[in-house]
Design an enzyme around this catalytic site. Structure first.
Site, PDB file in Angstrom:
ATOM      1  CB  SER A  71     -17.411 -84.644  32.421  1.00 35.54           C
ATOM      2  OG  SER A  71     -17.238 -86.022  32.578  1.00 35.54           O
TER       3      SER A  71
ATOM      4  CE  LYS B  94     -15.551 -83.578  27.088  1.00 37.85           C
ATOM      5  NZ  LYS B  94     -16.394 -83.910  28.252  1.00 37.85           N
TER       6      LYS B  94
ATOM      7  CB  SER C  33     -14.716 -86.810  30.420  1.00 40.28           C
ATOM      8  OG  SER C  33     -15.820 -85.983  30.068  1.00 40.28           O
TER       9      SER C  33
END
Lengths: 104, 499, 499
Positions: free
Chosen positions: C175, C76, C151
Site C-alpha cells: 500500500s 494518511k 491503499s
C-alpha cells in the site's frame, strides 16, 4: 471447497453482518473466486514446517505494573454513537454505554 | 441404578496487580463506571496491548506452588465473539500453549456423617493468563433521554443495559482441573484449598463478593462403574461456597432425573439462581460457539526462563505444606494443629508472631485456634483485623506461664483486651487479678483456714478426698481467688500430712 | 517552492526566507485549488494546521528546531490524531474524532512538523486502487481517469501533485509501494517493527507497517528519522538504537550486488513496465553494481497466503466496530443482535465485508488447519526464500507493480484481478522485510497515456539506510523522481527525451 449461500449466511452471522439473499448470492460468487485463489496453497507440502506468526523471532516485552492511565471518560464518551431510533442523544447514561438489553 | 457425578472446575482468579493485564489503567474495585476504562480498555481504533510483568509473575508463582510445568514459551490467542462487555470483539487469552501446565493440589475432604475425612489429589490441567470482560449493569441509570426516541418493540425504555468497562482487561489466571471430583464436598474442598492457596502466595485477594475468585463448575453424571464421561453442563460464575454446594447438588439431581426419565443431557451453560436454589440454561449462549481462536498478532510469545522462575521462587513465601511440616518439627505441634494453623497465611503469621514474642508454642496454638478464632468467627473478622495483637497475646500467655495470673483470669483479661486498647499488665492490675504467690502469705492464710475448719481436717484424715478439695476452695475463697492454686495445693498437702 | 526537497525547505525555513505559515498556506491554497478534483484529502482543518505552523515559526525563532520543523506533512487517515477526524476511509468512522495521538503523529509533532490534513485511502486500507474509500476515489495526478493505486492513494496523489511536502502511508501488502509506482514518487515500507503501530488503525497486525511517501530517497530518509523508533506501547516495536537514515546516502554503489528474481520478470508483468525496469538496472550497472540472477520460488504463493492471513487478522481487528462505544450505530434496530448486524452491514463497504467474511471463514472450526495454519507455514517458506537470496546479493530489484496505473472502475468487480496488483510487494510484508518503490521511468499505455513506473528495491532486515543509499545514488544520475504531472493538463505529453 464449494461454498453455498447458506455458508455465506452462517459466516455473516458469525461476523455480525446483515446480508439479505441477493447480497449472499453476489458475495458467494466473489468469495468463491477468492477461495479458488487460496486453494493454490493446498498443492504445497508443508510437513514439518513451523508456522510463522511474526516476522521477528523475539519474545514478548513486559510492562512494569505501574498506573499510567488517567480517567478520560468524558473525552471518550463524547464520541459515543447516537442512540438511534429517532434519538440523537449519545448512547451513554450515568457514565455507562447503553445497548439494547443483554439477555443472559 | 447408582449414579456417579463427575466434576471439573474452571476458576477465574483475579490477579493482585495495580494495573490491567494489557494497559496501565488502574483496576481498583468500586470506581465510578468507565473511569478506569482507558483507550485500550475501550478498544479505541489503533490501540495495542502490552503485557503486565506482575501478572506473568503471579502465574509463575502459582505454577511453582502446585509443582506444575511452567511453559518456557507460551502464546496469547484471540477468542472471537461479540458481546457488549467485550469491547474488542475478542478476548485475549491463552489457548494451545498456556503458561502453566500440569500440576496437582492435595485436598482435605472433611468428615460428613459416618464418612471419615480423607485426602485426595486433584490434578490441574493448566492455568492460563487472560483478560476479564467488563460488566453489564441492568437498571439503576437515568433513561430520561430515551423519551424522545421512538422505539419499535421489543426495544423500549427500560429495555437497556449499561456497560461499564472498568473491569475489562483485569488480569485473570484461569485454573482448570481434570474432572477429578466426585461430590459437592470434594469440589468445595478443592475450591476452598485453591482459594486459600492463591491468597497465601499473594496473587489474589480472594474476595468472592467482588468477583476476585469465580468458579465455573462442569457437572456430568454417569452410571457408576462406567468409564465414559457423560455430557456436561457448566454452571457459570459461582461466587460462594454455599451456592457451589447447592448448585452442584441441584444440578446433579436434575441430570439424574432427566436421564432416569429417559431423556438426554444437552451440553449447556447454566446459571444458578440463589433465590430458588435452581439452575437454568442461559439463553444467550444457545448458538453454537465458534470462537475462531488464533495467535494474537499484536503480542509475541511469552518466554519464561529458568532465571525468571528462580527470581520468582526467591520471593515466594513458604508454602502451607512446608510450613505445616515445620510447625510439627519445630514446635512439636500435632499434625491436626499444624494443619489448622496453616489454613491461611495470616493465621500462620499470627501464630508465629505470638511464639516469637515469647509465648510457648502449644499454648499459643491452643489460644489462636480456641479463644481467638472463636471471637473472630463470632464477629466475622479476619485474623489480620484481630483487636488483640500477637504481641499482646504473647504477653498474656507469658503472664500465665510466670504464674502472675491463672488461666481463668487470663480469659477475663483477654475479654478486656479485645474491646479496648490497653496494656496486659495494666488490665491485670486494674482487675486485681494478680495471683498471690508469696509463700509466707499463703502459709499464713492456710493456717487460718485450717484453724477455722477442724471438722474438715478430721474428715480428710478419715480418708475423704472431697474434704481436701473443700479446704482448697476455702483457701481460694479467702484469697479472693488470687492465690496460685498449685501453691495452695502444695502447702495444704504439706500441712495436713504434718499435722 | 512546491518542488523543493525537504532539506531545501528546512534550510529556507531556518534561514527565515519563508515562514512555516507561508509555506503551509501555499500548500493549503494548492489543496483548495486541486483537491476538489483529485480528492486526495478526507479531512482538512485549516485552523489546526495554521496553529501548528505558527508554533513551528516560534520554535524556529527560538532556534529549537529539527530538520522537519515547520514543514507541512500529509497524514494518511489511518493514523489517530487527537481532535482530528480519523475515518480510515470508512463510513464506520465517518464521524470519529480521535481522542488520542498515534505514535507517528506524536513523533511528527515532536519534530515540529505541521499536520496538513488527513489523506484519502481504501477503506481500512483494503484495496489497491483507493476505490473502496467511503469518501470516493482519488484521481491519479498523471491521468485523472486512472487510479492512484492503494491503499495509500490519497497520500500518493498528494505527493505526486505536490499537495504536501511529504506524506505518510502504511503498507500491509504493497500500500505504499504500489501507489508510489503508479504515481511516480519514492515510497518506503520499513522492516516490520521499525515504526510503531500504536494509534495506526489495524488492518492485518502482523503485516501492517507505516512508512514515508516523498519526492526522493533523501526526503524519505529525513521522514524515517522522525517516524522510526522504539515505542513501548507496541509489543512488536523493536528496541534498537536510533539511526540516522541519511548516513549512507552518499556512499558509492561500486560492487553492490543486485539480485534479480526471475519470478518478478515472468508472465503477468506488463512488457513496457519490464523494459523500464531493465533500463533502471542498466543504470545501476553504470554505477558499478553487479547483477546476480536469483530465485524466490514461492513468490506465486504470496497472494494466496496473504489472502488467508490478512483477512483472518482483519476479521478479528474489525470486530471492535460494533456501534457500542464509538463509530456508526444503525439508526433503527430492534434488539442487540439487530443493532450489531445492521450497524456493521451499514458501516462497512463491500470489500471490507468480503474480507471479514473470508477471514471468519478461514478461522472457523474445521478450516483452521487447512487455511490459517497452512498459510503460516507457507509464510515461513516465503521468508526463507529471502534468507537464501540475501546470501547472494545485497539488495533485490524488480518491478513494484505489474502494470502502470489502470483506469478507475476497471478492476472494481474483479477482486482477484485487483489482488494481483500486489504480486511483487506482498512477499516482503510476509517476510517482514523493507521494500521501496523508486521512480524509474515512464511507460506508454495502449491508449497512448504516459504513466510512471516504479522500481522496487527490497533490502534485508534493517537495511533501510542502504536501500535509501541505493535509491539516492540512482536519483543523482536520473531525474525520473523530479518529473511532475501537469495538473492543468492532466494528460501530460512528455518531451521526447523522457519517453
Amino acid at each position: 471447497m464449494a461454498l453455498s449461500t447458506e455458508d455465506i449466511k452462517k459466516i455473516a452471522h458469525l461476523s455480525r453482518i446483515e446480508v439479505d439473499d441477493n447480497e449472499a448470492a453476489a458475495t458467494l460468487t466473489k468469495l468463491s473466486g477468492i477461495l479458488g485463489l487460496i486453494e493454490q496453497m493446498q498443492a504445497v507440502d508443508t510437513t514439518g514446517i513451523a508456522p510463522m506468526s511474526h516476522s521477528q523471532d523475539i519474545s514478548q516485552r513486559l510492562r512494569n505494573d505501574v498506573v499510567t492511565k488517567t480517567n478520560e471518560r468524558e473525552a471518550f464518551q463524547a464520541i459515543a454513537p447516537h442512540l438511534g431510533n429517532g434519538s440523537t442523544e449519545p448512547a451513554v447514561a450515568n457514565g455507562l454505554y447503553l445497548v439494547p438489553k443483554v439477555i443472559e | 441404578m447408582e449414579w456417579e457425578v463427575v466434576i471439573g472446575l474452571e476458576t477465574h482468579t483475579q490477579l493482585q496487580t495495580n494495573t490491567k493485564i494489557f494497559s496501565g489503567a488502574s483496576i481498583k474495585y468500586g470506581a465510578e463506571p468507565n473511569t478506569q476504562a482507558c483507550e485500550v480498555s475501550i478498544a479505541l481504533p489503533g490501540v495495542l496491548p502490552v503485557l503486565n510483568k506482575e501478572a506473568v509473575q503471579c502465574a509463575i508463582k502459582f505454577g511453582l506452588a502446585i509443582n506444575a510445568e511452567i511453559a518456557p514459551r507460551s502464546v496469547f490467542a484471540r477468542k472471537n465473539y461479540f458481546y457488549p462487555d467485550l469491547p474488542k470483539g475478542y478476548q485475549i487469552s491463552q489457548y494451545e500453549l498456556p503458561v502453566v501446565g500440569k500440576g496437582a493440589i492435595t485436598i482435605q475432604v472433611p468428615a460428613v456423617g459416618k464418612n471419615p475425612a480423607y485426602e485426595k489429589v486433584i490434578n490441574i490441567t493448566r492455568a492460563h493468563l487472560e483478560e476479564d470482560a467488563g460488566k453489564s449493569v441492568h437498571g439503576g441509570f437515568d433513561l430520561e433521554k430515551l423519551d424522545e426516541a421512538k422505539w419499535d418493540e421489543p426495544v423500549t425504555k427500560g429495555n437497556f443495559t449499561g456497560i461499564d468497562l472498568n473491569r475489562a482487561g483485569t488480569p485473570l489466571l484461569e485454573i482448570v482441573t481434570e474432572p477429578d471430583m466426585r461430590s459437592a464436598a470434594e469440589t468445595v474442598a478443592y475450591a476452598k484449598k485453591l482459594h486459600e492457596l492463591v491468597q497465601w502466595i499473594g496473587i489474589c485477594d480472594g474476595n468472592m463478593q467482588e468477583g476476585s475468585f469465580r468458579c465455573d463448575v462442569n457437572v456430568s453424571v454417569r452410571p457408576k462403574g462406567t468409564g465414559k464421561l457423560g455430557t456436561r453442563r457448566e454452571i457459570k460464575n459461582l461466587n460462594s461456597f454455599k451456592f457451589m454446594t447447592q448448585a452442584i447438588e441441584y444440578e446433579t439431581r436434575w441430570q439424574i432425573e432427566a436421564l432416569e426419565d429417559g431423556g438426554t443431557i444437552q451440553q449447556a451453560t447454566v446459571l444458578f439462581n440463589p433465590d430458588t436454589g435452581e439452575t437454568r440454561a442461559m439463553r444467550s449462549k444457545e448458538e453454537a460457539n465458534d470462537y475462531r481462536y488464533f495467535p494474537d498478532p499484536d503480542l509475541l510469545p511469552l518466554e519464561v526462563t529458568e532465571a525468571d522462575k528462580a527470581a520468582v521462587r526467591a520471593n515466594m513465601p513458604e508454602l502451607p505444606e512446608a510450613m505445616k511440616a515445620r510447625f510439627e518439627a519445630e514446635y512439636g505441634l500435632s499434625s491436626y494443629d499444624a494443619s489448622a494453623l496453616t489454613t491461611s497465611r495470616d493465621l500462620a503469621t499470627y501464630f508465629v508472631a505470638t511464639v516469637n514474642s515469647g509465648a510457648e508454642a502449644k499454648q499459643s496454638a491452643n489460644w489462636v485456634m480456641g479463644n481467638i478464632s472463636a471471637k473472630l468467627n463470632a464477629e466475622d473478622r479476619t485474623i489480620a483485623a484481630s483487636p488483640v495483637s500477637a504481641t499482646q497475646l504473647a504477653q498474656l500467655l507469658k503472664r500465665i506461664a510466670d504464674n502472675t495470673i491463672s488461666n481463668n483470669a487470663a480469659k477475663q483479661v483477654f475479654e478486656v483486651l479485645w474491646s479496648r486498647e490497653i496494656d496486659v499488665d495494666e488490665v491485670i492490675e486494674k482487675l486485681g487479678l494478680k495471683q498471690v504467690s508469696d509463700s509466707g502469705a499463703i502459709e499464713a492464710m492456710i493456717d487460718e483456714v485450717l484453724a477455722a475448719n477442724p471438722a474438715m481436717i478430721e474428715e480428710f484424715k478419715a480418708g475423704k478426698e472431697k474434704a481436701f478439695n473443700a479446704l482448697v476452695g476455702q483457701a481460694m475463697k479467702a484469697s479472693k481467688g488470687k492465690a496460685n492454686p498449685a501453691q495452695v495445693n502444695e502447702v495444704l498437702k504439706r500441712k495436713l500430712s504434718a499435722s | 517552492m512546491i518542488n523543493s526537497s525537504l532539506k531545501q525547505l528546512g534550510e529556507m525555513l531556518q534561514a527565515k526566507k519563508i515562514s512555516s505559515v507561508e509555506l503551509t498556506q501555499s500548500f493549503l491554497s494548492r489543496i483548495q485549488q486541486y483537491n476538489p478534483d483529485i480528492n486526495a484529502y478526507i479531512a482538512l482543518d485549516e485552523a489546526k494546521t495554521l496553529t501548528q505552523a505558527k508554533a513551528a515559526d516560534a520554535l524556529i525563532a527560538s532556534g529549537d528546531t529539527t530538520p522537519l520543523t515547520g514543514i507541512p506533512i500529509a497524514q494518511k487517515d489511518i493514523f489517530c490524531a487527537k481532535g482530528w477526524k480519523t475515518t480510515c476511509g470508512s463510513k464506520m468512522l465517518a464521524n470519529f474524532i480521535a481522542p488520542y495521538d498515534a505514535h507517528v503523529i506524536t513523533q511528527f509533532d515532536a519534530a515540529g512538523a505541521v499536520n496538513l490534513g488527513k489523506t484519502n485511502m481504501d477503506e481500512f486500507a483494503m484495496g489497491s486502487s483507493n476505490e473502496t474509500s467511503y469518501f470516493g476515489g482519488v484521481k491519479n495526478p498523471w491521468d485523472f481517469k486512472r487510479v492512484p493505486g492503494g491503499s495509500s492513494g490519497g497520500s500518493a496523489a498528494a505527493v505526486a501533485a505536490r499537495l504536501c511536502a511529504a506524506a505518510t502511508g502504511t503498507d500491509t501488502g504493497g500500500s505504499i509501494r504500489q501507489p508510489a509506482s503508479l504515481c511516480g514518487f519514492t515510497g518506503l515500507k520499513p522492516t516490520y517493527g521499525v515504526v510503531s503501530r500504536y494509534g495506526m488503525i489495524a488492518f492485518a497486525s502482523s503485516l501492517d507497517q507505516a512508512g514515508p511517501m516523498a519526492k526522493s530517497a533523501e526526503d524519505c530518509a529525513l521522514m524515517m528519522n522522525v517516524m522510526a523508533g522504539f515505542d513501548e506501547r507496541d509489543s512488536t516495536s523493536l528496541q534498537r538504537e536510533k539511526e540516522d537514515y541519511t548516513r549512507d546516502l552518499h556512499k558509492p554503489l561500486q560492487g553492490l550486488k543486485i539480485g534479480l528474481p526471475k519470478e518478478f520478470f515472468a508472465e503477468g508483468l506488463d512488457a513496457n513496465v519490464g523494459k523500464v525496469i531493465e533500463g533502471a538496472i542498466a543504470e545501476y550497472k553504470k554505477l558499478g553494481a553487479e547483477i546476480v540472477d536469483i530465485s524466490l520460488p514461492n513468490t506465486g504463493l504470496s497472494i494466496p497466503v496473504y489472502y488467508v492471513l490478512a483477512p483472518a487478522e482483519a476479521s478479528s481487528n474489525l470486530s471492535r466496530y460494533d456501534g457500542v462505544r464509538y463509530g456508526h450505530r444503525a439508526e433503527s434496530y430492534t434488539d442487540l443482535m439487530d443493532m450489531y448486524c445492521k450497524s456493521r452491514a451499514e458501516g462497512f463497504g463491500a470489500e471490507v465485508k468480503r474480507r471479514i467474511l473470508i477471514g471468519t471463514y478461514v478461522l472457523s472450526a474445521g478450516y483452521y488447519d487447512a487455511y490459517y495454519l497452512k498459510a503460516q507455514q507457507i509464510r515461513r517458506l516465503i521468508a526463507q526464500d529471502f534468507v537464501e537470496a540475501f546470501k547472494q546479493c545485497d539488495v533485490i530489484m524488480g518491478p513494484a507493480a505489474p502494470s502502470t496505473a489502470f483506469k478507475a472502475g476497471e478492476k472494481v468487480d474483479d477482486p482477484v484481478a485487483m489482488y494481483l496488483q500486489d504480486i511483487y510487494t506482498i512477499s516482503t510484508n510476509l517476510a517482514g522485510l523493507p521494500g521501496m518503490s523508486v521512480p524509474a521511468g515512464f511507460s506508454t499505455g495502449s491508449d497512448g497515456k504516459v504513466l510512471p513506473v516504479g522500481l522496487q528495491i527490497i533490502g534485508n532486515y534493517f537495511d533501510e539506510a542502504r536501500m535509501l543509499n541505493v535509491a539516492h545514488q540512482y536519483q543523482q544520475v536520473t531525474d525520473w523522481h523530479a518529473q511532475i504531472p501537469n495538473l492543468g493538463k492532466p494528460n501530460l505529453v512528455l518531451p521526447e527525451e523522457l519517453k
